[in-house]
Structure formats: C-alpha cells, structure tokens
Scaffold this active site. Structure first.
Site, PDB file in Angstrom:
ATOM      1  N   TYR A 142       8.687   4.148  -4.688  1.00 10.43           N
ATOM      2  CA  TYR A 142       8.020   2.887  -4.435  1.00 10.43           C
ATOM      3  C   TYR A 142       7.202   2.359  -5.591  1.00 10.43           C
ATOM      4  CZ  TYR A 142       4.095  -0.017  -3.015  1.00 10.43           C
ATOM      5  OH  TYR A 142       3.143  -0.979  -2.976  1.00 10.43           O
ATOM      6  N   ASN A 159      -6.637   7.622 -13.673  1.00 17.02           N
ATOM      7  CA  ASN A 159      -5.646   7.327 -12.643  1.00 17.02           C
ATOM      8  C   ASN A 159      -5.425   8.612 -11.854  1.00 17.02           C
ATOM      9  OD1 ASN A 159      -2.024   6.929 -12.659  1.00 17.02           O
ATOM     10  ND2 ASN A 159      -3.465   6.368 -11.088  1.00 17.02           N
ATOM     11  N   GLY A 160      -5.561   8.529 -10.529  1.00 16.90           N
ATOM     12  CA  GLY A 160      -5.362   9.713  -9.706  1.00 16.90           C
ATOM     13  C   GLY A 160      -6.505   9.871  -8.722  1.00 16.90           C
ATOM     14  N   CYS A 197      -3.710   3.567  -9.902  1.00 17.69           N
ATOM     15  CA  CYS A 197      -4.188   2.769 -11.020  1.00 17.69           C
ATOM     16  C   CYS A 197      -3.209   2.821 -12.180  1.00 17.69           C
ATOM     17  CB  CYS A 197      -5.550   3.267 -11.466  1.00 17.69           C
ATOM     18  SG  CYS A 197      -6.739   3.242 -10.123  1.00 17.69           S
ATOM     19  N   GLY A 241      -2.076  -1.944  -9.711  1.00 18.56           N
ATOM     20  CA  GLY A 241      -3.404  -2.252  -9.185  1.00 18.56           C
ATOM     21  C   GLY A 241      -3.787  -3.673  -9.489  1.00 18.56           C
TER      22      GLY A 241
HETATM   23  P1  5GP Z   1       4.737  -0.366   6.641  1.00 25.08           P
HETATM   24  O1  5GP Z   1       6.062  -0.865   7.095  1.00 25.08           O
HETATM   25  O2  5GP Z   1       4.557   1.069   6.889  1.00 25.08           O
HETATM   26  O3  5GP Z   1       3.594  -1.188   7.186  1.00 25.08           O
HETATM   27  O4  5GP Z   1       4.637  -0.577   5.067  1.00 25.08           O
HETATM   28  C1  5GP Z   1       5.569   0.011   4.229  1.00 25.08           C
HETATM   29  C2  5GP Z   1       5.840  -0.926   3.117  1.00 25.08           C
HETATM   30  O5  5GP Z   1       4.669  -1.057   2.339  1.00 25.08           O
HETATM   31  C3  5GP Z   1       6.948  -0.472   2.195  1.00 25.08           C
HETATM   32  O6  5GP Z   1       7.833  -1.552   2.068  1.00 25.08           O
HETATM   33  C4  5GP Z   1       6.288  -0.229   0.857  1.00 25.08           C
HETATM   34  O7  5GP Z   1       7.059  -0.812  -0.171  1.00 25.08           O
HETATM   35  C5  5GP Z   1       4.948  -0.921   0.949  1.00 25.08           C
HETATM   36  N1  5GP Z   1       3.802  -0.218   0.355  1.00 25.08           N
HETATM   37  C6  5GP Z   1       2.724  -0.856  -0.162  1.00 25.08           C
HETATM   38  N2  5GP Z   1       1.834   0.004  -0.642  1.00 25.08           N
HETATM   39  C7  5GP Z   1       2.310   1.251  -0.436  1.00 25.08           C
HETATM   40  C8  5GP Z   1       1.813   2.566  -0.737  1.00 25.08           C
HETATM   41  O8  5GP Z   1       0.745   2.758  -1.290  1.00 25.08           O
HETATM   42  N3  5GP Z   1       2.585   3.609  -0.389  1.00 25.08           N
HETATM   43  C9  5GP Z   1       3.782   3.420   0.225  1.00 25.08           C
HETATM   44  N4  5GP Z   1       4.495   4.492   0.562  1.00 25.08           N
HETATM   45  N5  5GP Z   1       4.292   2.214   0.522  1.00 25.08           N
HETATM   46  C10 5GP Z   1       3.564   1.115   0.204  1.00 25.08           C
HETATM   47 MG    MG Z   2       8.297  -2.516   0.076  1.00 18.04          MG
END
Ligand code: 5GP
Ligand code: MG
Ligand code: SF4
Length: 470
Positions: free
Chosen positions: A252, A112-113, A12, A38
């Site tokens: 990220y 947030n958390g 958040c 969010g």
């Molecule tokens: P995957 O390839 O594992 O399906 O998705 C990874 C991608 O989702 C990465 O490009 C990352 O930028 C994005 N992503 C979206 N939400 C999150 C999140 O909450 N945590 C992480 N680590 N990556 C996320």
């Molecule tokens: Mg990505």
C-alpha cells in the site's frame, strides 16, 4: 499511553542531502515526491555557514514552503521530513525536523517509524531531569544523545540508539555532519544516492529520480552512516541485525515508481494481482482497481485472468488520503470526495473490484455501494493482502485491534458487512511469493506481523513494559 504514542509518528518520509549548494531546493523537490508518505506537516533544517536554521509548518509541502519562503532558504546541506498523524498527535511542536540549540552545539533530528519503548525511556529521562518539548517519541533520542557520557557525536548517537526498540530511520544533522541510522530490523525503507558530489538520503527511491540523483544502495539494518565534507563512512551500531522490511510498503504505502531492495513496487503489485488470479478466478465482465495502489494489482489480475481492465473508479487528485481525516464520520464523507465510479464502465456489468487492504472496512463498503449505485450488477472484491488481524506498532496506521474488522470477523462476515457478492483475500504465502522478496541472506526478511501476529521486535503494551511477544 500506547494509543497516545501510536498516534504521533506514523508513516513519514525522510529526505537529506549533504554537500550541494542547492540543498534547500533539492530537499523541497525530494519532500514533494514523498508527499504520499505524509500530508499533515512538513519541515526542513538547513546547514549554512556553520549554522542550522529550520522551517516547518502544518500542511502540504507546497503550502509550508511557498515560493516566497523558499527564496530565503539556502544551505549546503539539509534534512527534511513529511509527516502523517492520526488524531491526538498533531500540533506544531510535533512537526519535524526537531532543531535543538544547546549551549555548545546545535542538532537537528528527523524520524520515520515508531519507537515502541518511548514511554519507558521518557519516564526514565524525566526522572533524571530531562524536559520534553513535544509529545513525540522522536525527541527521546535527542535526550539520549545529550545525556551520553561520550565526547564525540557518533559515540553518543550509537549509545542512544542502543536503548531504542522498534522501527526507526533517523536523519541527524549538526553544522559539520549528517548521521543516518536504520533500526536493526530495517523495518522502514531508506536508501542512499549521489547527486554530483553530494550524498542524498531518501525514504523511497522515487525521490532520487525526481531530483536527478543516482541510486547507490539501500541502508542496511543496524547501519550508521556518517557523512561530512571529507566523505562518508559506515558502521554497525548493533551486533546482530535481521531485516524485517514492512510488507505494507509494497502492498500500500510506497509509490509505484519506487524500488525497495531492488524490487519495483508497481511490479510487485502487478504480481500480487496475478497471484490473486491463481488463488481465485471469478466470472466477470470487467476488472477495476481502487486508486492508486489497487490499480497495479488490477492490471496484473486482468492480465492473468483475461478479464478486461477498465477504469471503473476515478480519483479526485486534489483531496488528501482518506485516512488523514480523524473521525469515522469524516472518513465516510471523505470517500465520496475522493473517488467516483464511472457509470459508463460499470453499469450492468459484473465487476471485479481490486484493493490493497481492508483495515476498518469503511472505505471498502463505501466503494462497493458506489459501484452498485452506478449500476454494477455484481461486485466481487479482491484484496492483495491477507486479513489484517493485528495492530502495527512500527508506524503504519493500522489502528488498534478493536478497530480492525478482520480481528473480530470472518471473511464471510466481512463480505456481508461490506455488501460484496464475494470477497477474497490473498494468502500469506501467495503474497510473499508474489512480492518476491528473497528470503536468503540475513538482510532480506520481511515483517508480516499485522497478518500473522508474529512481531519482529519486543512490543511494549503499557508503562510496566510488559513484553507480550518478542
Ligand atoms: P478500509 O476499507 O479498511 O476503511 O480502508 C482501507 C483502504 O484504506 C485501502 O484502500 C488502503 O489503500 C487505504 N489506506 C489508507 N491508509 C492506510 C494505512 O495506513 N494502512 C493501510 N493498510 N491501508 C490504508
Ligand atoms: Mg486504497
Ligand atoms: Fe508493516 Fe504490518 Fe509489519 Fe506494521 S506490522 S511494519 S504494517 S508489515
């Protein structure tokens, strides 16, 4: 139960301001700049003439706070929240800030958390007669504050916070003051700024730039700020604190124009790209980033490797983040809506595709396929973080262990699944060094739990409050 809680209060953004006649408008702009944290719901509570009023709803900031509605919102102080949720945790009653009108006081709360012992505390509170209005872990603190046997709010908040375990950045507002608290590990970023004579609080420093506020400092782990018309005071609500800033904020989550502990997020990502070039040099024709967070990394990799950086992937700005879509099949469709490969750039080329992380592997696989369909001869995937093998309990949606592709599969197996010609993850040491978060000083550490399994707090896996790692 854990799954239920985990789905509720992820990723958040918080914004607060005390002592400004345009508090409503400023909070609107502040929340808008934190929208990437969010997109599911947004809300703000305003303090005006000794009264608290709130407005919230599901959707983007611009959808919840339309021009028409903004006309009726005003106050000298405000707290606001943007919220992300996974399946199961949605619903209007969970949209923040929470506003409680008690007989003798009113109080607003935004968080947030993720509080890891919320279920245990909730069960205790319910046994003592508390009635919960939401399924959110955040409401637990409100009940603890009400229960506190002390008269002044500060003592009751301090007492309430002492029961909480996990990650939290809290904004609490009454008609007369604003309290700001950060957990003893400082897992989530939270900063203090000033705007004229007003105090401003935000999850990320990009919000200060947007509203014209000046950055003052980061909130320290275990710190409680009390802000009112007389000024600001700071206290510690715990004896010991040890910073464990979420590494994923750099990798990220945060915006590239934000600084976390004085380190610019874009620069950190660029350095991660340079470090990737140190760890793996690939013979290729172009380097392309997966927008948005992969772009900065790709620029760094191109610079260090000498392979030209190109825009091989374009993001459609008007589609929300893929992760928001709850089901796997929807997520798969979403990638296509969100990204396009640029045929003119990748056709016939050996492409280095740079992304920030692999969670389930679904998105990554779709993008590799997309690049190949657009004519890429080879696709080499570079990831600016190590394999995510462990779930996060602190409010970032890295899902349950079973869903994490790296918890069950080797790098070679993942490469095979995503259909890449090669796959490289950054080493833990390389990542830490590239981000450059100094380790000296008690407040400089970072959380690496999703990569290493070494959690900075106790974690509770069921209602019997079994601590599996502490
Ligand atoms: P995957 O390839 O594992 O399906 O998705 C990874 C991608 O989702 C990465 O490009 C990352 O930028 C994005 N992503 C979206 N939400 C999150 C999140 O909450 N945590 C992480 N680590 N990556 C996320
Ligand atoms: Mg990505
Ligand atoms: Fe961030 Fe990973 Fe730690 Fe969760 S486990 S707080 S995502 S570094």
């Amino acid at each position: 139960m854990l799954a239920e809680l985990k789905g509720l209060n992820e990723e958040c953004g918080l914004f607060g301001i005390w002592g400004h006649p345009d508090a409503a408008q400023i909070t609107y702009y502040g929340l808008h700049s934190l929208q990437h944290r969010g997109q599911e719901a947004a809300g703000m509570v305003l303090a005006k003439d000794g009264k608290l009023t709130g407005m919230k709803g599901e959707g983007l900031v611009t959808e919840v706070f339309t021009a028409e509605k903004m006309k009726n919102l005003s106050g000298n102080a405000a707290i606001g929240h943007v919220r992300y949720t996974t399946a199961g945790g949605g619903g209007y009653e969970n949209v923040q800030p929470f506003l409680f009108n008690f007989q003798n006081e009113a109080m607003a709360l935004a968080h947030n958390g993720n509080i890891v012992n919320a279920n245990q505390l909730k069960a205790q509170l319910e046994a003592q007669g508390s009635i919960f209005h939401s399924t959110s872990d955040t409401e637990v603190l409100a009940h603890l504050i009400r229960k506190g046997g002390f008269s002044d709010l500060k003592s009751r908040v301090t007492n309430g916070l002492s029961s909480l375990k996990g990650a939290y950045a809290f904004l609490i507002m009454t008609e007369t003051e604003m309290l700001v608290a950060l957990d003893p590990n400082g897992l989530r970023p939270l900063s203090l700024g000033i705007l004229g004579g007003a105090y401003v609080i935000a999850s990320e420093t990009c919000a200060f730039d947007i509203v014209g506020a000046e950055f003052v400092r980061d909130i320290e782990p275990g710190e409680l700020l009390i802000i009112n018309d007389e000024g600001m005071t700071s206290e510690r609500f715990v004896m010991s604190s040890q910073r464990a800033m979420c590494t994923m904020e750099y990798i990220y989550f945060s915006r590239p124009d934000s600084n976390i502990s004085g380190i610019n997020v874009h620069t950190a990502r660029k350095n991660l790209g340079k470090q990737l070039a140190v760890e793996k040099l690939i013979e290729a024709d172009v380097v392309t980033g997966v927008p948005d967070s992969g772009n900065s990394v790709a620029i760094g990799y191109a610079e260090a490797s000498g392979i030209p950086y190109e825009m091989g992937l374009i993001k459609n700005r008007y589609v929300g983040r893929t992760f928001i879509q709850p089901s796997q099949s929807l997520r798969e469709q979403g990638v296509r809506m969100k990204l396009s490969a640029v045929r003119g750039v990748v056709d016939g080329k050996r492409v280095v595709m740079v992304d920030d992380s692999i969670v389930r592997g679904t998105t990554c696989k779709r993008i590799v396929t997309m690049l190949k369909e657009a004519g890429a001869r080879e696709v080499h995937v570079l990831i600016s973080s190590p394999p995510i093998k462990n779930p996060c309990f602190y409010g970032i949606d890295t899902s349950s262990r079973e869903e994490l592709i790296a918890s069950e599969n080797s790098v070679e197996e993942i490469r095979e699944i995503i259909g890449a010609d090669s796959l490289t993850f950054l080493s833990v040491e390389g990542m830490v060094e590239a981000i450059g978060r100094p380790f000296e000083g008690e407040n400089r550490g970072q959380c690496l739990a999703c990569f290493t399994g070494n959690y900075p707090t106790e974690i509770y896996t069921n209602e019997q409050s079994t601590t599996i790692i502490s």
